[in-house]
Write a protein that holds these residues in place. Sequence first.
Motif, mmCIF file in Angstrom:
data_model
loop_
_atom_site.group_PDB
_atom_site.id
_atom_site.type_symbol
_atom_site.label_atom_id
_atom_site.label_comp_id
_atom_site.label_asym_id
_atom_site.label_seq_id
_atom_site.Cartn_x
_atom_site.Cartn_y
_atom_site.Cartn_z
ATOM 1 N N SER A 82 0.844 -1.190 0.000
ATOM 2 C CA SER A 82 0.000 0.000 0.000
ATOM 3 C C SER A 82 0.882 1.243 0.000
ATOM 4 C CB SER A 82 -0.914 0.014 1.228
ATOM 5 O OG SER A 82 -1.806 -1.085 1.194
ATOM 6 N N PHE A 83 0.436 2.295 -0.701
ATOM 7 C CA PHE A 83 1.213 3.520 -0.844
ATOM 8 C C PHE A 83 0.543 4.680 -0.103
ATOM 9 C CE2 PHE A 83 3.739 3.023 -5.101
ATOM 10 C CZ PHE A 83 4.454 1.974 -4.539
ATOM 11 N N TRP A 103 -2.562 -0.371 -9.250
ATOM 12 C CA TRP A 103 -1.246 -0.984 -9.048
ATOM 13 C C TRP A 103 -1.036 -1.448 -7.607
ATOM 14 C CZ3 TRP A 103 3.981 2.070 -9.310
ATOM 15 C CH2 TRP A 103 5.046 1.173 -9.479
ATOM 16 N N VAL A 104 -1.514 -0.648 -6.636
ATOM 17 C CA VAL A 104 -1.226 -0.926 -5.232
ATOM 18 C C VAL A 104 -2.470 -1.427 -4.508
ATOM 19 C CG1 VAL A 104 0.588 0.817 -5.241
ATOM 20 C CG2 VAL A 104 -1.696 1.441 -4.449
#
Length: 229
Positions: A82-83, A103-104
Motif C-alpha cells: 500500500s502507498f 497498481w497498489v
Amino acid sequence: MAKRPIVTLFLMTSVDGKISTGASDLLDVDRDFSTLDGVKEGLHQYYELEAQTDLWSLNTGRVMQKIGVNERTEAPEPMGVSFVIVDNRPHLDQNGVSYLCRWVRNLVLVTTNREHPAFSIQEKNLRIIYQENLHLTQLLEQLAEEHNVERLTVQSGGTLNGLFLREKLLDYVNIVVAPVLIGGKDTSSLIDGPSITERSQLDRLGVLQLERCEVLAHSYLHLCYRVVR
C-alpha cells in the motif's frame, strides 16, 4: 502519546549521499545507474532488499511522476504493498492516480491542494487526506488509527526526508550505498531541506547507532541504523 507507525527511511544513495544523478527531473538513479559500468552489475541487490520492506510505503507525487505513472496505460500487475503519496502541486494527474489505484493494494493520497485531480476519482482503495499545511505527526497518527499501519517505509525525496528528520519521526535508517560519486550542490541528497545555523539547534540532528553493515557484491554496501532518541 498517540500511537504512530514505526518509520524506516530506506533509499539507495551514492557514496557522497546523493539520491539522484543530477539536478533535473530528467535524471534518475533507478534509470541512470542501470547504464553505468561498475554500478549496474550490483543494482539488482537494491530491488531485492526493497521487496523485503514494509507493506506500507510513503513517497511523493514528484517521484511517481518521474517514474512515469502519468503516462502509463497498460494494466499493471497488482502489488501487495500500500502507498501513501504526498502530492501538493500536483505532480500526479487523473491517469496517474487511477494507475496507482490499480497498481497498489491501498492508496492514501495526502495533499494541501483542494484542486487535486484525485478528488474527482472514485476508487474503492483510494483515501484522500486533506491538510491545510502538511503535518507529518498528525498524518502518521491517522495512518495508525484509521488504517492500522504499524510499520511504514519512507522512500521520498530529500526535502520530505528532512521534515521527518527535524520532526524526530524516523526510527530506523536503512541505506544501500552504490559504488559511485555524483557531486553537485544542487543534486538531491538523502536529507535536504533547511540547514541548521546555530549550535543551539544541534538537537535537531539525527544521531544513529549502527545495527548492521553488510558488504554486498560488486562493491555495494547495506547499512542499517537505529535512530538514537
